[in-house]
Design a protein around this motif. Structure first.
Motif, PDB file in Angstrom:
ATOM      1  N   GLY A   1      43.216  54.794  63.642  1.00 38.17           N
ATOM      2  CA  GLY A   1      43.402  53.804  64.699  1.00 38.17           C
ATOM      3  C   GLY A   1      43.745  52.441  64.139  1.00 38.17           C
ATOM      4  O   GLY A   1      44.609  51.736  64.661  1.00 38.17           O
TER       5      GLY A   1
ATOM      6  N   LEU B   1      39.307  59.072  61.848  1.00 36.05           N
ATOM      7  CA  LEU B   1      39.819  58.611  63.142  1.00 36.05           C
ATOM      8  C   LEU B   1      39.868  57.088  63.189  1.00 36.05           C
ATOM      9  O   LEU B   1      40.836  56.501  63.668  1.00 36.05           O
ATOM     10  CB  LEU B   1      38.935  59.127  64.274  1.00 36.05           C
TER      11      LEU B   1
ATOM     12  N   VAL C   1      28.070  50.017  70.116  1.00 39.56           N
ATOM     13  CA  VAL C   1      27.281  51.245  70.243  1.00 39.56           C
ATOM     14  C   VAL C   1      28.212  52.441  70.452  1.00 39.56           C
ATOM     15  O   VAL C   1      29.140  52.378  71.247  1.00 39.56           O
ATOM     16  CB  VAL C   1      26.295  51.119  71.428  1.00 39.56           C
ATOM     17  N   LYS C   2      27.946  53.521  69.700  1.00 34.99           N
ATOM     18  CA  LYS C   2      28.706  54.763  69.861  1.00 34.99           C
ATOM     19  C   LYS C   2      28.316  55.420  71.171  1.00 34.99           C
ATOM     20  O   LYS C   2      27.149  55.384  71.527  1.00 34.99           O
ATOM     21  CB  LYS C   2      28.370  55.730  68.723  1.00 34.99           C
ATOM     22  N   PRO C   3      29.179  56.096  71.861  1.00 40.02           N
ATOM     23  CA  PRO C   3      30.610  56.173  71.604  1.00 40.02           C
ATOM     24  C   PRO C   3      31.315  54.948  72.170  1.00 40.02           C
ATOM     25  O   PRO C   3      30.884  54.396  73.151  1.00 40.02           O
ATOM     26  CB  PRO C   3      31.020  57.427  72.380  1.00 40.02           C
ATOM     27  N   PHE C   4      32.401  54.540  71.511  1.00 44.09           N
ATOM     28  CA  PHE C   4      33.095  53.325  71.932  1.00 44.09           C
ATOM     29  C   PHE C   4      34.575  53.640  72.107  1.00 44.09           C
ATOM     30  O   PHE C   4      35.064  54.657  71.610  1.00 44.09           O
ATOM     31  CB  PHE C   4      32.925  52.231  70.884  1.00 44.09           C
ATOM     32  N   SER C   5      35.257  52.767  72.802  1.00 43.57           N
ATOM     33  CA  SER C   5      36.689  52.963  72.983  1.00 43.57           C
ATOM     34  C   SER C   5      37.414  52.280  71.830  1.00 43.57           C
ATOM     35  O   SER C   5      36.958  51.249  71.322  1.00 43.57           O
ATOM     36  CB  SER C   5      37.111  52.366  74.323  1.00 43.57           C
ATOM     37  N   SER C   6      38.515  52.874  71.405  1.00 47.30           N
ATOM     38  CA  SER C   6      39.234  52.287  70.269  1.00 47.30           C
ATOM     39  C   SER C   6      39.769  50.907  70.639  1.00 47.30           C
ATOM     40  O   SER C   6      39.843  50.012  69.806  1.00 47.30           O
ATOM     41  CB  SER C   6      40.377  53.210  69.834  1.00 47.30           C
TER      42      SER C   6
ATOM     43  N   LEU D   1      34.886  60.931  61.886  1.00 45.91           N
ATOM     44  CA  LEU D   1      34.893  59.620  62.531  1.00 45.91           C
ATOM     45  C   LEU D   1      35.579  58.603  61.622  1.00 45.91           C
ATOM     46  O   LEU D   1      36.373  57.769  62.081  1.00 45.91           O
ATOM     47  CB  LEU D   1      33.458  59.190  62.843  1.00 45.91           C
TER      48      LEU D   1
ATOM     49  N   GLU E   1      41.219  59.807  73.284  1.00 47.04           N
ATOM     50  CA  GLU E   1      42.022  58.592  73.487  1.00 47.04           C
ATOM     51  C   GLU E   1      43.337  58.684  72.738  1.00 47.04           C
ATOM     52  O   GLU E   1      44.399  58.362  73.265  1.00 47.04           O
ATOM     53  CB  GLU E   1      41.253  57.361  72.990  1.00 47.04           C
ATOM     54  N   PHE E   2      43.257  59.139  71.487  1.00 45.97           N
ATOM     55  CA  PHE E   2      44.474  59.235  70.671  1.00 45.97           C
ATOM     56  C   PHE E   2      45.405  60.294  71.233  1.00 45.97           C
ATOM     57  O   PHE E   2      46.625  60.156  71.200  1.00 45.97           O
ATOM     58  CB  PHE E   2      44.134  59.553  69.208  1.00 45.97           C
TER      59      PHE E   2
ATOM     60  N   ARG F   1      25.396  60.930  69.465  1.00 45.32           N
ATOM     61  CA  ARG F   1      26.424  59.939  69.784  1.00 45.32           C
ATOM     62  C   ARG F   1      27.583  59.943  68.792  1.00 45.32           C
ATOM     63  O   ARG F   1      28.695  59.563  69.156  1.00 45.32           O
ATOM     64  CB  ARG F   1      25.806  58.546  69.839  1.00 45.32           C
TER      65      ARG F   1
ATOM     66  N   ALA G   1      31.385  59.923  69.810  1.00 40.76           N
ATOM     67  CA  ALA G   1      32.350  58.906  69.388  1.00 40.76           C
ATOM     68  C   ALA G   1      33.632  59.579  68.900  1.00 40.76           C
ATOM     69  O   ALA G   1      34.743  59.159  69.249  1.00 40.76           O
ATOM     70  CB  ALA G   1      31.743  58.043  68.290  1.00 40.76           C
ATOM     71  N   VAL G   2      33.455  60.645  68.094  1.00 43.43           N
ATOM     72  CA  VAL G   2      34.624  61.370  67.595  1.00 43.43           C
ATOM     73  C   VAL G   2      35.417  61.926  68.764  1.00 43.43           C
ATOM     74  O   VAL G   2      36.644  61.783  68.852  1.00 43.43           O
ATOM     75  CB  VAL G   2      34.184  62.497  66.636  1.00 43.43           C
TER      76      VAL G   2
ATOM     77  N   LYS H   1      35.520  60.970  71.860  1.00 41.62           N
ATOM     78  CA  LYS H   1      36.186  59.944  72.659  1.00 41.62           C
ATOM     79  C   LYS H   1      37.461  59.464  71.960  1.00 41.62           C
ATOM     80  O   LYS H   1      38.510  59.340  72.583  1.00 41.62           O
ATOM     81  CB  LYS H   1      35.230  58.779  72.896  1.00 41.62           C
ATOM     82  N   LEU H   2      37.356  59.232  70.649  1.00 36.28           N
ATOM     83  CA  LEU H   2      38.524  58.746  69.923  1.00 36.28           C
ATOM     84  C   LEU H   2      39.627  59.795  69.905  1.00 36.28           C
ATOM     85  O   LEU H   2      40.803  59.483  70.126  1.00 36.28           O
ATOM     86  CB  LEU H   2      38.130  58.348  68.497  1.00 36.28           C
TER      87      LEU H   2
ATOM     88  N   ALA I   1      24.306  54.252  66.687  1.00 35.88           N
ATOM     89  CA  ALA I   1      23.969  55.153  67.781  1.00 35.88           C
ATOM     90  C   ALA I   1      22.790  54.595  68.564  1.00 35.88           C
ATOM     91  O   ALA I   1      22.524  55.008  69.669  1.00 35.88           O
ATOM     92  CB  ALA I   1      23.619  56.523  67.225  1.00 35.88           C
ATOM     93  N   ARG I   2      22.075  53.656  67.941  1.00 35.92           N
ATOM     94  CA  ARG I   2      20.884  53.126  68.616  1.00 35.92           C
ATOM     95  C   ARG I   2      21.281  51.928  69.454  1.00 35.92           C
ATOM     96  O   ARG I   2      21.940  51.019  68.968  1.00 35.92           O
ATOM     97  CB  ARG I   2      19.867  52.665  67.582  1.00 35.92           C
ATOM     98  N   ASP I   3      20.871  51.925  70.696  1.00 38.64           N
ATOM     99  CA  ASP I   3      21.259  50.807  71.552  1.00 38.64           C
ATOM    100  C   ASP I   3      20.047  50.028  72.036  1.00 38.64           C
ATOM    101  O   ASP I   3      20.134  49.265  72.970  1.00 38.64           O
ATOM    102  CB  ASP I   3      22.084  51.302  72.737  1.00 38.64           C
TER     103      ASP I   3
END
Lengths: 515, 218
Positions: free
Chosen positions: B19, B15, B100-105, B12, A263-264, A252, A256-257, A259-260, B80-82
């Motif tokens: 943001g 990033l 929880v990853k992955p997430f939107s900014s 990460l 998005e950017f 994950r 996450a990286v 997705k970001l 990462a754990r949901d």
């Protein structure tokens, strides 16, 4: 219908609690036993009473016989004396007249026919309330003596006995059953406690255990065994949980990286250079995810015993030469040296060459990545096993890491996160075990790590013959890396012989190695 | 507005800070647990974004230690754990939110804004008044370190007192917080339960304020 009935009964019986079944079975056995004993006792007592009566009748007959012996009936016989519980009469065989008697028995006790029948030899007659013994006596002329005994006493004794047996027996039986039930309940109480506790056990680590009874009996052994089982299950669950946690982290975080970055990149106003950088970074993350996914799938396949192996006899010497050759250039670029030790071994192994070279490749690239100084590649022959060692001169393994080095997602140094997923050594072990061998790791006495694959050795005769025959099959890995196969060995992809990446080992290789 | 990002994966982390900076926030980055402890105790951040899986000390522990050192900055956990138990563990260790990853900014920023709005008043996971400590998560109570066995109702009543130490709470307020609407105001249930609590905590623990109600002695 007739078959169905016992079946329903049987099913009902199965539903009765074990305690009650035990007690009922016990009670049934006791009823049969008690009943039999009571019957036997009754018969024995009756018989013994009859014998006693017969003996007293006989004694009395002898006494009276002696008294009247030789007397003439015409002269009159002496009156017969009374004696405890018995009575007597002397009858003429013809006409049945009473010639002598104990007081109160003036009327003939038996018929004339019965008297006559007793003239020759004694006989016993049972009347309703008395037992009579008829015997001839030596009077002149011969007469018949009757002695009798009332059966009242005997009947009374037997009544008391049966009263005792019919009232006392069931009472005793009831008491025994009650005791049996209590004992069974007490013996089964620990089982009840265990099952109540078992219902509350969740499988969480460090959870509850079944209560163990004090006594050292079968139930305690059962409890101990079940508790050991619980511990093992909990450990397995904990391993599974930590695997899932590690896997989700490893999968994950790149997501996450990714997705970001995307998005950017989608945001308005990004210049082409920035866009390019973002897409490149996203592609890297995709590679990383692909790598982890492949490694995980590979390990899962090996764990499930579904690794297709094309095993051929191969010379250990050539295997090691091939690995050294492949990693020679990357090592040189790092300013390191690969040293091939113990040349001249004649050992052969039956392996899938591509898998084994991948596994050895993992070990060498680990040594290049985390070790220091020269990397030694060596063969050690131990009886029926051949060990392929890869050693370096670096700091070696952390002691805590050594015990779990081959576990999935094991990380020697957690601080070095993001570099690899910790699957490289798991793959090495999986490959070794698929070949019937094993993998090991230790720190060398002089410093540095020593990791090896141990494989079963082929016997000389078969090896020599088969090696020659299988020679063409070996050529692919000496000449070039194995062609595309399904499934293709996931890691590490051998570094391409021509221009190797300037920062070897390549990122792809590095991801799977120990860390 | 100043935000601390605790994340061990460098890409990460960069990033995230990128943001946040675009929104005009000042961002500091810590790569591991010890670094986060040092940074968060030295600076009063308006928000802390904390990854759970950190090398060395994990995120739960970092959170617990910061709260123990009275760092009340709003804290958002990234994980990462949901699974539910992980979320519960995160929130009970003192975090304010969980992503929880992955997430939107966008979602991350919205959550950070919401956390910052709420601000950072002291909100300990364990309530401590005088000698008495109460843990709402594990539902345990200690007096001078000795565990006390309280019934659910006694626990709820004590928690109500401990959330407002030193304040006089009227009988009506207590009824409203601890009992549901089905209860008759006239009943003497409050007296009875205050009596139970006094038996367990000591007579002087809860003071009767004539004509007003009760007060937990701090």
């Amino acid at each position: 219908m007739s078959a169905a009935l016992p079946e329903t009964l049987d099913r009902r019986w199965q539903k009765v609690p074990f305690r009650a079944r035990l007690t009922l079975g016990f009670a049934g056995a006791m009823v049969i036993l008690f009943g039999g004993l009571a019957l036997l006792l009754h018969v024995l007592v009756e018989h013994s009473l009859d014998q006693q009566i017969d003996r007293s009748l006989q004694t009395r007959a002898v006494d009276i016989g002696t008294l009247v012996d030789g007397r003439r009936v015409r002269d009159g016989l002496p009156s017969l004396p009374d004696s405890g519980g018995t009575f007597a009469q002397i009858l003429e065989p013809h006409g049945g007249r009473v010639v002598a008697e104990t007081s109160g028995h003036e009327r003939p006790l038996v018929s004339v026919a019965q008297v006559r029948s007793a003239l020759i030899q004694p006989r016993l007659i049972n009347q309703r309330s008395a037992r009579l013994r008829l015997s001839p006596v030596n009077t002149r002329p011969r007469t018949v003596l009757i002695v009798g005994s009332s059966l009242d006493q005997r009947a009374h004794t037997l009544t008391i006995l049966s009263d005792l047996l019919f009232v006392g027996g069931p009472a005793l039986l009831l008491l025994t059953c009650l005791a049996g039930y209590i004992l069974a309940a007490r013996a089964l109480a620990p089982v009840e406690k265990m099952s109540a506790q078992a219902a509350r056990i969740s499988g969480a680590p460090g959870g509850k255990r079944l209560p163990i009874p004090q006594a050292h009996d079968e139930i305690r052994r059962l409890g101990d065994t079940l508790n050991d089982l619980l511990t093992r299950v909990e450990e397995a669950l904990a391993r599974e949980r930590s695997f899932v946690a590690d896997a989700s982290h490893e999968l994950r975080t790149p997501l996450a990286v990714l997705k970001l970055e995307l998005e950017f990149a989608l945001r308005a106003g990004a210049n082409p250079a920035e866009l390019q950088g973002r897409v490149r970074s996203a592609a890297e993350e995709v590679d990383r995810l692909t790598k982890i996914a492949e490694d995980l799938l590979f390990i899962a396949r090996v764990d499930g015993g579904r690794l297709p192996l094309e095993r051929h006899p191969a010379s250990v010497e050539e295997l090691l030469d091939a690995v050294v050759e492949r990693f020679d250039t990357p090592a040189r670029l790092l300013g390191r040296r690969l040293v091939r030790e113990g040349a001249g071994t004649r050992a052969h192994v039956s392996v899938d060459v591509s898998w084994i070279t991948q596994a050895l490749g993992n070990l060498v690239s680990n040594a290049l990545r985390y070790g220091d100084g020269a990397v030694n590649v060596a063969v050690l022959e131990r009886g029926s096993e051949v060990e392929l060692h890869v050693c370096d001169h670096g700091p070696g393994f952390d002691q805590a890491f050594l015990s779990c080095a081959f576990e999935r997602f094991a990380r020697a140094d957690p601080a070095r996160a993001g570099v690899g997923a910790g699957l490289g050594l798991s793959i090495v072990r999986a490959v070794a075990e698929a070949h019937g061998g094993s993998a090991g790791a230790r720190n060398r006495a002089g410093g540095g790590a020593d990791v090896w694959i141990s494989l079963p050795r082929l016997r000389e005769g078969t090896a020599a013959g088969a090696a020659g025959a299988a020679a063409p099959a070996q050529s692919p890995w000496t000449a070039s890396p194995p062609g595309p196969r399904s499934p293709s060995p996931p890691s590490p992809s051998p570094p391409s012989p021509s221009p190797p990446s300037p920062s070897p080992p390549s990122p792809t290789t590095g991801r799977t190695v120990r860390q | 507005m100043r935000v601390l990002v605790v994340e061990d994966e460098p890409k990460l982390a960069s990033l995230l800070s990128e943001g946040l900076r675009r929104q005009g926030m000042a961002v500091d980055i810590a790569g591991d647990g010890p670094g986060a402890l040092v940074a968060a105790t030295a600076t009063r951040y308006d928000c802390i974004v904390l990854d759970v899986m950190l090398p060395g000390i994990d995120g739960f522990e970092v959170c617990r230690r910061l709260r123990a050192q009275s760092v009340w900055s709003p804290m958002l956990m990234l994980t990462a754990r949901d699974e539910i138990e992980d979320r519960v563990r995160g929130l009970d260790s003192g975090a304010d939110d969980y992503l929880v990853k992955p997430f939107s900014s966008e979602e991350l920023l919205a959550r950070i804004r919401a956390l910052v709005r709420r601000g950072g008043p002291p909100r300990p996971t364990r309530l401590v008044v005088g000698q008495v400590t109460l843990d709402p998560a594990s539902r345990e109570v200690w007096r001078n370190g000795e565990p006390l066995g309280l019934t659910a109702r006694e626990f709820a009543l004590l928690e109500t007192f401990m959330r407002r130490p030193g304040e006089v709470l009227s009988r009506y307020e207590l009824l409203e917080h601890v009992w549901d609407g089905a209860y008759e105001n006239r009943s003497n249930v409050i007296e009875v339960y205050v009596g139970y609590l006094r038996d367990k905590l000591g007579r002087e623990a809860i003071e009767t304020v004539r004509g007003a109600g009760y007060r937990l002695t701090p």
